[in-house]
Design an enzyme around this catalytic site. Sequence first.
Site, short mmCIF file in Angstrom:
data_model
loop_
_atom_site.label_atom_id
_atom_site.label_comp_id
_atom_site.label_asym_id
_atom_site.label_seq_id
_atom_site.Cartn_x
_atom_site.Cartn_y
_atom_site.Cartn_z
N ASP A 230 12.66 -24.77 -4.88
CA ASP A 230 14.10 -24.86 -4.66
C ASP A 230 14.35 -25.18 -3.19
O ASP A 230 13.47 -25.01 -2.34
CB ASP A 230 14.78 -23.52 -4.98
CG ASP A 230 14.54 -23.06 -6.40
OD1 ASP A 230 14.51 -23.91 -7.31
OD2 ASP A 230 14.38 -21.83 -6.60
N ASP A 269 13.37 -29.02 -7.89
CA ASP A 269 13.91 -27.92 -8.69
C ASP A 269 15.33 -27.61 -8.20
O ASP A 269 16.09 -28.52 -7.93
CB ASP A 269 12.96 -26.71 -8.66
CG ASP A 269 13.22 -25.76 -9.84
OD1 ASP A 269 13.65 -26.24 -10.89
OD2 ASP A 269 13.01 -24.56 -9.69
N ASP A 273 18.84 -21.15 -6.08
CA ASP A 273 18.57 -20.32 -7.24
C ASP A 273 18.58 -18.85 -6.84
O ASP A 273 18.00 -18.46 -5.81
CB ASP A 273 17.22 -20.67 -7.87
CG ASP A 273 17.29 -21.97 -8.68
OD1 ASP A 273 18.34 -22.62 -8.67
OD2 ASP A 273 16.27 -22.31 -9.32
N ARG A 325 23.57 -26.94 -14.38
CA ARG A 325 23.49 -25.63 -13.71
C ARG A 325 24.48 -25.55 -12.55
O ARG A 325 24.08 -25.37 -11.40
CB ARG A 325 22.07 -25.34 -13.21
CG ARG A 325 21.02 -25.42 -14.30
CD ARG A 325 19.64 -25.03 -13.78
NE ARG A 325 18.65 -25.05 -14.87
CZ ARG A 325 17.34 -24.87 -14.69
NH1 ARG A 325 16.87 -24.64 -13.48
NH2 ARG A 325 16.51 -24.90 -15.71
CA CA Z 1 13.93 -22.52 -9.21
#
Ligand code: CA
Length: 454
Positions: A230, A269, A273, A325
Amino acid sequence: MRRMFTGATVIALLLGAAAPAAAAAPASDAHATTDPVSWSARHLGRQALPERDGWAAEGTGTTGGATASPERTRVVRSRAELVAALGGDNASNATDATPKIIYVDGAVDGFEGPDDTPLSCADLADPAYTLDAYLAAYDPAVWGRVTPAGPLEEARVRSVANQTRQTQINVGPNTTIIGLRGARLTGLTLMIDRAPNVIVRNLTFVDARDCFPAWSPTDGEAGNWNSQYDQISVRRSEHVWVDHNTFTDGDNPDSAQPTHFGRPYQVHDGSLDVTHTASLVTASWNRFTGRDKLMLIGSSNTVGPDVGRLKVTLHHNLFDGVLQRLPRVRFGQVDVYNNLYRLDGDGFQYALGVGVQSALYVQNNFFALDATVDPADLLYDWGGTALTERGTWVRQGSAPARPVDLLAAYNATHDPDLGADAGWTPTLRRDPVLPTALVPLLVGPLAGADRLPI
Ligand code: CA
Ligand code: CA
């Protein structure tokens, strides 16, 4: 002139060990103009999260490195300087809880080697790993639809460990990292794990790429390549404020990646997060642009330690040309208000993911949609039961903006229906919620890095 003289003197004192030559030099106007850290940057670096500004303001609030000593107030221009400012050793910096303020000046690249020369993926690969060998070994036509295993997969895992030591920058508690004008963090992950009270502001995050994506043959109907890095990961931490940053894949977009085994080779990614029992996070005035997976809040459906955690506030963020997301939520009470979404049909999947035991409160957000995006598809049911949604406006194609009941639109075309009550009402909001029609006017120009007066 008197004010300038005083300012230069104080800046020199504050910089202390970070700039001994500057501190020793006589203060002068010329000195003030060459110092990279302006008065306003100095002020912003010491700023705490305002009271009541989202979940990160709960209880003790979020102060980051506001009380840092001069010795722990640094300007960094390289990966090595960043690691040094965070405590000196990337392997142990996560436990350095001394308050610290770090100003990022220019571009800092996670792939900078020990002598600041750039490393390639090949430099980080285990001697027993090549992508060609991996593709030959685990092609579903040869290997079947079975998770890769054996010496080559083990070599990939060792390669990932090499990259993690290099490009995952570990942040300790009581830290503020703030960009000076134009600052960029490229090819790296800020890992905030077991590190409470962290502030990240005014940075452009670019292309946190994975050199060694994993093939997951049972992820989805056709399998998927998954990356593990991330741009910011928040885990097992509370009181984190992420404000006025820009998140992009830069000149390495997903559209430029090859296809292997019929699936896109995914080297990216998430942007931000929040997982593994993290909680009390405020993300404000950020700009997410041209990316796929943005914000995963909760990474497991297991009803366990995440229950009662994962509390996040998202306000005044711009989601621009991103795919999914925005956020996707499990378990958390998540407040999503006054955000601007600009979404087009090219690869778009969904905006708000309603996951297991999630409690999304979605108020006064503005969606500017390509004519091909159906407002009924902005929600996605990942096993949730309800959300509170109100005050949404949609402008679709060239039609005028209008209020839309997103939940009713979703329920009219999907089963089972989602309920209309998330079961809680946010109280941690600094200002009254903006009328939705004003959201594009403010968030469009003002969200993202290089908008603060720094
Ligand atoms: Ca992640
Ligand atoms: Ca229905």
